[in-house]
Design a protein around this motif. Sequence first.
Motif, short mmCIF file in Angstrom:
data_model
loop_
_atom_site.label_atom_id
_atom_site.label_comp_id
_atom_site.label_asym_id
_atom_site.label_seq_id
_atom_site.Cartn_x
_atom_site.Cartn_y
_atom_site.Cartn_z
N TYR A 4 1.03 -1.09 -0.01
CA TYR A 4 0.10 0.65 0.33
C TYR A 4 0.91 1.27 0.01
O TYR A 4 2.25 0.99 0.27
N ILE A 6 0.00 5.39 1.07
CA ILE A 6 -0.68 6.05 2.01
C ILE A 6 -0.45 7.67 1.85
O ILE A 6 1.25 7.77 2.28
N ILE A 33 -3.85 4.78 -1.07
CA ILE A 33 -4.78 4.92 -0.08
C ILE A 33 -4.22 6.63 0.26
O ILE A 33 -4.11 7.25 0.47
N LEU A 45 -9.92 1.88 8.11
CA LEU A 45 -9.62 0.92 7.31
C LEU A 45 -8.17 0.08 8.13
O LEU A 45 -7.44 0.78 9.23
N TYR A 46 -8.42 -0.93 7.88
CA TYR A 46 -7.85 -2.48 8.76
C TYR A 46 -6.32 -2.47 7.86
O TYR A 46 -6.37 -2.90 6.65
N CYS A 53 3.13 -0.86 3.74
CA CYS A 53 2.77 0.40 3.57
C CYS A 53 3.82 1.15 3.81
O CYS A 53 5.06 1.21 4.36
N LEU A 72 -4.22 9.69 9.48
CA LEU A 72 -3.82 8.52 9.93
C LEU A 72 -4.16 7.49 10.41
O LEU A 72 -3.97 6.84 10.40
N ILE A 75 -6.73 4.93 10.68
CA ILE A 75 -6.24 3.10 10.21
C ILE A 75 -5.86 2.65 10.95
O ILE A 75 -5.15 3.38 12.14
N GLN A 76 -5.66 1.47 10.88
CA GLN A 76 -5.32 0.20 11.97
C GLN A 76 -3.86 -0.58 11.23
O GLN A 76 -4.75 -1.16 10.57
N SER A 107 -1.08 3.94 15.44
CA SER A 107 -1.26 3.63 14.30
C SER A 107 -1.68 2.31 14.80
O SER A 107 -2.18 1.72 13.59
#
Length: 254
Positions: A4, A6, A33, A45-46, A53, A72, A75-76, A107
């Motif tokens: 991912y 972010i 994201i 978001l998990y 990431c 942020l 987000i988990q 997070s």
Amino acid sequence: MAFYTILFSPCGGTRRIAEILEREWKEEQRICIDLCDLQVTKSLLYFKEDDTCIIAMPSYGGRAPQTALQRLRVIQGNHASAILVCSYGNRAYEDTLLEMKERAQESGFVCRAAIAAVAEHSIMHQYGAGRPDAQDTQELNVFARQIREHLEKDAACELQVTGNHPYKPYNGVPLKPSANQSCMQCGQCAAQCPVQAIPIKHPEKTDTDRCISCMRCVAVCPVHARSLNKLLLAVSVRKLHKACVTRKSNDLFL
């Protein structure tokens, strides 16, 4: 496992840096994201522990953008590996990476690597002009390979980045974009403003209290109707000349 990005990149400089780094994971499923999107805050978001990431955002006055850090929060991380990336406009990034690291850890991310990379200054474009350039791209490719090798070692060690407590004060900049008579009131700037500082019904106006001077409205205006006060801009360029005139480096932390 998924990969991912972010991202908080109002003008695209941070995005270009992230895209260079992403190439090292070209075989992985890649998902972006966008923290500039207000809808990000609408749902949690998990991530999974084996996800990787990139968390990327610009440095504003040596600090991380508070808007990005707040988003942020939803987000988990769930112990997913985080690669922190801050772009800076050829001046300094000071406490940005430390602030990003501490918020990412809150997070639930495990911060494994960090990069500070130069991008063209979003306000004073003569500083860091054209960066990331070919030399930067080559260096960032090397950084990405080193990070991937580091992640594959599965070494659980504390990431150390530069920065200090307390964070340096930052109260924004006095440069706020405004529209001139060329404004067609198309609303693109209002629709894309990350902090809703431009009224949808009156896109020629700017809420200067909300505005974070990210310059996205200037970048997306199709008729170049939004700009900064030329006198204030000239004063700022001169003020930062000594700090920004020499070529600054990209830095890697593992």
